[in-house]
Scaffold this motif. Structure first.
Motif, PDB file in Angstrom:
ATOM      1  N   GLN A  37     -87.474 -26.155 -25.296  1.00  0.00           N
ATOM      2  CA  GLN A  37     -87.691 -27.115 -26.378  1.00  0.00           C
ATOM      3  C   GLN A  37     -87.720 -26.371 -27.696  1.00  0.00           C
ATOM      4  OE1 GLN A  37     -91.492 -28.853 -25.379  1.00  0.00           O
ATOM      5  NE2 GLN A  37     -90.517 -30.605 -24.388  1.00  0.00           N
ATOM      6  N   ILE A  38     -87.222 -27.033 -28.743  1.00  0.00           N
ATOM      7  CA  ILE A  38     -87.380 -26.538 -30.100  1.00  0.00           C
ATOM      8  C   ILE A  38     -88.315 -27.506 -30.807  1.00  0.00           C
ATOM      9  CG2 ILE A  38     -86.263 -26.050 -32.301  1.00  0.00           C
ATOM     10  CD1 ILE A  38     -83.807 -25.170 -30.759  1.00  0.00           C
ATOM     11  N   ILE A  39     -89.351 -26.946 -31.432  1.00  0.00           N
ATOM     12  CA  ILE A  39     -90.396 -27.741 -32.066  1.00  0.00           C
ATOM     13  C   ILE A  39     -90.447 -27.370 -33.543  1.00  0.00           C
ATOM     14  CG2 ILE A  39     -92.865 -28.265 -32.037  1.00  0.00           C
ATOM     15  CD1 ILE A  39     -92.762 -27.208 -29.046  1.00  0.00           C
ATOM     16  N   ASN A  40     -90.478 -28.386 -34.422  1.00  0.00           N
ATOM     17  CA  ASN A  40     -90.536 -28.102 -35.861  1.00  0.00           C
ATOM     18  C   ASN A  40     -91.968 -27.786 -36.294  1.00  0.00           C
ATOM     19  OD1 ASN A  40     -91.838 -30.591 -36.226  1.00  0.00           O
ATOM     20  ND2 ASN A  40     -90.025 -31.610 -37.032  1.00  0.00           N
ATOM     21  N   ALA A  41     -92.147 -27.529 -37.581  1.00  0.00           N
ATOM     22  CA  ALA A  41     -93.448 -27.093 -38.099  1.00  0.00           C
ATOM     23  C   ALA A  41     -94.526 -28.170 -38.020  1.00  0.00           C
ATOM     24  CB  ALA A  41     -93.299 -26.614 -39.542  1.00  0.00           C
ATOM     25  N   TYR A  68     -89.199 -22.973 -36.986  1.00  0.00           N
ATOM     26  CA  TYR A  68     -89.178 -23.650 -35.689  1.00  0.00           C
ATOM     27  C   TYR A  68     -89.723 -22.728 -34.607  1.00  0.00           C
ATOM     28  CZ  TYR A  68     -86.254 -27.104 -37.952  1.00  0.00           C
ATOM     29  OH  TYR A  68     -85.787 -28.083 -38.803  1.00  0.00           O
ATOM     30  N   THR A  69     -90.278 -23.334 -33.582  1.00  0.00           N
ATOM     31  CA  THR A  69     -90.753 -22.604 -32.408  1.00  0.00           C
ATOM     32  C   THR A  69     -89.905 -23.013 -31.217  1.00  0.00           C
ATOM     33  OG1 THR A  69     -93.008 -22.568 -33.253  1.00  0.00           O
ATOM     34  CG2 THR A  69     -92.734 -22.189 -30.896  1.00  0.00           C
ATOM     35  N   VAL A  70     -89.458 -22.021 -30.458  1.00  0.00           N
ATOM     36  CA  VAL A  70     -88.748 -22.267 -29.206  1.00  0.00           C
ATOM     37  C   VAL A  70     -89.769 -22.114 -28.092  1.00  0.00           C
ATOM     38  CG1 VAL A  70     -86.866 -21.549 -27.701  1.00  0.00           C
ATOM     39  CG2 VAL A  70     -86.623 -21.319 -30.179  1.00  0.00           C
ATOM     40  N   LEU A  71     -89.979 -23.171 -27.306  1.00  0.00           N
ATOM     41  CA  LEU A  71     -90.901 -23.154 -26.174  1.00  0.00           C
ATOM     42  C   LEU A  71     -90.071 -23.095 -24.899  1.00  0.00           C
ATOM     43  CD1 LEU A  71     -93.767 -23.382 -24.976  1.00  0.00           C
ATOM     44  CD2 LEU A  71     -93.491 -25.866 -25.061  1.00  0.00           C
ATOM     45  N   ILE A  77     -94.351 -20.724 -16.253  1.00  0.00           N
ATOM     46  CA  ILE A  77     -94.591 -19.543 -17.074  1.00  0.00           C
ATOM     47  C   ILE A  77     -93.989 -19.823 -18.443  1.00  0.00           C
ATOM     48  CG2 ILE A  77     -94.183 -17.084 -17.369  1.00  0.00           C
ATOM     49  CD1 ILE A  77     -93.960 -16.947 -14.286  1.00  0.00           C
ATOM     50  N   PHE A  78     -94.835 -19.809 -19.481  1.00  0.00           N
ATOM     51  CA  PHE A  78     -94.418 -20.208 -20.819  1.00  0.00           C
ATOM     52  C   PHE A  78     -94.209 -18.993 -21.717  1.00  0.00           C
ATOM     53  CE2 PHE A  78     -96.424 -23.908 -19.075  1.00  0.00           C
ATOM     54  CZ  PHE A  78     -95.658 -24.956 -19.549  1.00  0.00           C
ATOM     55  N   GLU A  79     -93.247 -19.132 -22.605  1.00  0.00           N
ATOM     56  CA  GLU A  79     -92.936 -18.116 -23.608  1.00  0.00           C
ATOM     57  C   GLU A  79     -92.598 -18.855 -24.894  1.00  0.00           C
ATOM     58  OE1 GLU A  79     -91.364 -14.193 -24.918  1.00  0.00           O
ATOM     59  OE2 GLU A  79     -92.000 -14.631 -22.887  1.00  0.00           O
ATOM     60  N   THR A  80     -92.983 -18.311 -26.020  1.00  0.00           N
ATOM     61  CA  THR A  80     -92.603 -18.904 -27.299  1.00  0.00           C
ATOM     62  C   THR A  80     -91.894 -17.865 -28.161  1.00  0.00           C
ATOM     63  OG1 THR A  80     -94.738 -18.392 -28.299  1.00  0.00           O
ATOM     64  CG2 THR A  80     -94.477 -20.592 -27.342  1.00  0.00           C
ATOM     65  N   LYS A  81     -90.943 -18.336 -28.929  1.00  0.00           N
ATOM     66  CA  LYS A  81     -90.227 -17.522 -29.905  1.00  0.00           C
ATOM     67  C   LYS A  81     -90.116 -18.354 -31.174  1.00  0.00           C
ATOM     68  CE  LYS A  81     -88.987 -14.079 -27.168  1.00  0.00           C
ATOM     69  NZ  LYS A  81     -89.279 -12.675 -27.385  1.00  0.00           N
ATOM     70  N   GLY A  82     -90.134 -17.705 -32.309  1.00  0.00           N
ATOM     71  CA  GLY A  82     -90.000 -18.409 -33.568  1.00  0.00           C
ATOM     72  C   GLY A  82     -88.704 -18.035 -34.256  1.00  0.00           C
ATOM     73  N   PHE A  83     -88.182 -18.955 -35.062  1.00  0.00           N
ATOM     74  CA  PHE A  83     -87.017 -18.658 -35.889  1.00  0.00           C
ATOM     75  C   PHE A  83     -87.049 -19.507 -37.144  1.00  0.00           C
ATOM     76  CE2 PHE A  83     -85.391 -22.273 -33.537  1.00  0.00           C
ATOM     77  CZ  PHE A  83     -84.552 -22.923 -34.433  1.00  0.00           C
TER      78      PHE A  83
END
Length: 86
Positions: A37-41, A68-71, A77-83
């Motif tokens: 998922q991509i989540i906005n601010a 944005y955050t990529v979930l 098992i969860f990981e997050t990345k930002g861009f």
């Protein structure tokens, strides 16, 4: 005394590039059957997909400029990345 080891099988292998991004975001290091998922601010989910390959190219043309955050969820098992979208 009990020792607990936490293992994140794909945490260091996932890459999102380029960052900042304009039109296209590439995510590599994914595993099969991963929910992304991509989540906005403001917390709104703006993109969702079940991934069946280790690489995904996402068209960002319709997204406004912002952070944005990529979930990434692989079998719980969860990981997050930002861009940043420029």
């Amino acid at each position: 005394v009990e020792t607990m080891l936490c293992h994140f099988p794909f945490s260091n292998n996932i890459n999102c590039f380029p960052n900042p991004a304009n039109a296209l975001l590439t995510i590599t290091g994914l595993k099969e059957n991963t929910d992304l998922q991509i989540i906005n601010a403001t917390g709104q989910v703006v993109f969702t997909q079940n991934v069946s390959a280790n690489k995904l190219d996402i068209d960002l043309e319709q997204l406004p400029v912002g952070f944005y955050t990529v979930l990434i969820n692989n079998e719980g098992i969860f990981e997050t990345k930002g861009f940043v979208k420029m």
